[in-house]
Design an enzyme around this catalytic site. Structure first.
Site, PDB file in Angstrom:
ATOM      1  N   LYS A 196       0.860  -1.180   0.000  1.00  0.00           N
ATOM      2  CA  LYS A 196       0.000   0.000   0.000  1.00  0.00           C
ATOM      3  C   LYS A 196       0.893   1.225   0.000  1.00  0.00           C
ATOM      4  O   LYS A 196       1.620   1.474   0.953  1.00  0.00           O
ATOM      5  CB  LYS A 196      -0.906  -0.014   1.217  1.00  0.00           C
ATOM      6  CG  LYS A 196      -1.776   1.221   1.293  1.00  0.00           C
ATOM      7  CD  LYS A 196      -2.817   1.098   2.367  1.00  0.00           C
ATOM      8  CE  LYS A 196      -3.609   2.387   2.479  1.00  0.00           C
ATOM      9  NZ  LYS A 196      -4.594   2.326   3.549  1.00  0.00           N
ATOM     10  N   GLU A 234       7.214  -6.845   1.537  1.00  0.00           N
ATOM     11  CA  GLU A 234       5.977  -6.666   2.317  1.00  0.00           C
ATOM     12  C   GLU A 234       5.013  -7.824   2.041  1.00  0.00           C
ATOM     13  O   GLU A 234       4.407  -8.377   2.952  1.00  0.00           O
ATOM     14  CB  GLU A 234       5.280  -5.345   1.942  1.00  0.00           C
ATOM     15  CG  GLU A 234       5.946  -4.099   2.495  1.00  0.00           C
ATOM     16  CD  GLU A 234       5.546  -3.797   3.940  1.00  0.00           C
ATOM     17  OE1 GLU A 234       4.904  -4.648   4.587  1.00  0.00           O
ATOM     18  OE2 GLU A 234       5.904  -2.701   4.418  1.00  0.00           O
ATOM     19  N   LYS A 249      -2.036  -1.652  -4.012  1.00  0.00           N
ATOM     20  CA  LYS A 249      -2.894  -0.470  -3.994  1.00  0.00           C
ATOM     21  C   LYS A 249      -2.065   0.791  -4.035  1.00  0.00           C
ATOM     22  O   LYS A 249      -1.127   0.890  -3.241  1.00  0.00           O
ATOM     23  CB  LYS A 249      -3.729  -0.526  -2.711  1.00  0.00           C
ATOM     24  CG  LYS A 249      -4.485   0.725  -2.385  1.00  0.00           C
ATOM     25  CD  LYS A 249      -5.195   0.566  -1.085  1.00  0.00           C
ATOM     26  CE  LYS A 249      -5.815   1.908  -0.740  1.00  0.00           C
ATOM     27  NZ  LYS A 249      -6.190   2.008   0.621  1.00  0.00           N
TER      28      LYS A 249
END
Ligand code: PBG
Length: 324
Positions: A196, A234, A249
């Site tokens: 993100k 991640e 995202k």
């Protein structure tokens, strides 16, 4: 005999053949529809920054979920706007909180709609940050995990089918997994917002959720748009900690990472076509600069082609109608 000429056109000349050789399919089944559920009077209120998207009362959210289902969209993603915000974001783990009540109502009316709940504190905190803020203004990662775990179990008890942590605290997937398991929700999957990015494209969402940080920014916990390898790390960490689905995202500036993470993890992957990406298309279409239908289907197909198994998008209902 001259060497036969290779003509790419042969595969494109007829519609039926184009269909047969199409590599990427897009159907309403590949889409998730995000909704903003608000406390208070029973009405829908337009969100200025996101034409076509409204703040919904619970009753309207139930109606919209039913409409989405009728269009072939299997799932909704819920964001809550609580009646009141506080320092801790206690509305997030209130068993009578807005997302909890909306989840119950939707599951009761439409048991076959998959309800995914966004799990974050920023919609519930008075300061708009995604976690516990210390005296010096920084976010306390580990203290935040406790609160997220409370919110996750509360959402699961309300009937959420999938829990989607969007906060980006370190270690939250494992922590939330353990909390869900302890509370008896061993079969509730986690959709982790893994990669993100600290993005300009969340602007309209923050207006919609009233969650713009009151001070500072989210760069200590969201990712630097320049970092692709880090996104892979991640995602790997989230998978190790028990994520069932990972997310990238926003979608469009990060198509390369959708592909890399998909290839590397082979885990189901969601892409979030976020509010700013939506607003851009709507603005250009309203100005007569883009054919909205063609543009939206091209964007969603592109995100699928990059490697996303499904796409979370505010265009979901329009796209599903166009795909009928
Ligand atoms: C909450 C959250 C955000 C979005 C989804 N969950 C906002 C943010 O991080 O500021 C953005 C979604 C969108 O822009 O459509 N942390």
């Amino acid at each position: 005999m001259p060497f036969p000429q290779t003509r790419m056109r042969r595969l494109r000349a007829t519609r039926q053949l184009r269909g047969l050789v199409r590599e990427t399919r897009l159907s309403p089944q590949d889409l998730v529809y995000p909704m903003f559920v608000a406390h208070g009077v029973d009405r829908r209120e337009p969100i200025d920054a996101m034409p076509g998207i409204d703040h919904l009362s619970i009753a309207h959210a139930v109606t919209e979920a039913g409409e989405a289902k009728a269009l072939g969209i299997p799932a909704v993603l819920l964001f809550g706007l609580p009646a009141a915000k506080d320092e801790e974001g206690s509305g997030a783990w209130d068993d009578e909180g807005i997302v909890q009540l909306a989840t119950q109502a939707i599951k009761e009316a439409h048991p076959d709609v998959l309800v995914i709940t966004d799990l974050c504190l920023c919609e519930y905190t008075s300061h708009g940050h995604c976690g516990v803020v210390r005296e010096d203004g920084s976010v306390d990662n580990d203290a935040t995990l406790e609160l997220l775990a409370r919110a996750a179990t509360s959402q699961a008890r309300a009937g959420a089918d999938v829990i989607a942590p969007s906060d980006m605290m370190d270690g939250r997937v494992g922590f939330i997994r353990a909390a869900l398991d302890d509370d008896g929700h061993t079969d509730t999957p986690i959709l982790a917002y893994s990669a993100k990015f600290a993005s300009a494209f969340y602007g309209p969402f923050r207006e919609a959720a009233g969650s713009a940080p009151a001070f500072g920014d989210r760069r200590s916990y969201q990712m630097d748009p320049a970092n692709g390898d880090e996104a892979l790390r991640e995602a790997r960490l989230d998978v190790e900690e028990g994520a069932d689905i990972v997310m990238v995202k926003p979608a469009l500036p990060y198509l390369d990472l959708i592909r890399r993470i998909k290839d590397e993890t082979k885990i189901p992957l969601a892409a979030y076509n976020v509010s700013g990406e939506y607003a851009m298309v709507k603005a250009a279409a309203a100005a007569g600069q883009l054919d909205e239908r063609v543009a939206v289907l091209e964007i969603l197909t592109g995100i699928r082609r990059a490697g996303a198994d499904f796409v979370i998008t505010y265009h979901a209902k329009d796209a599903a109608r166009w795909l009928q």
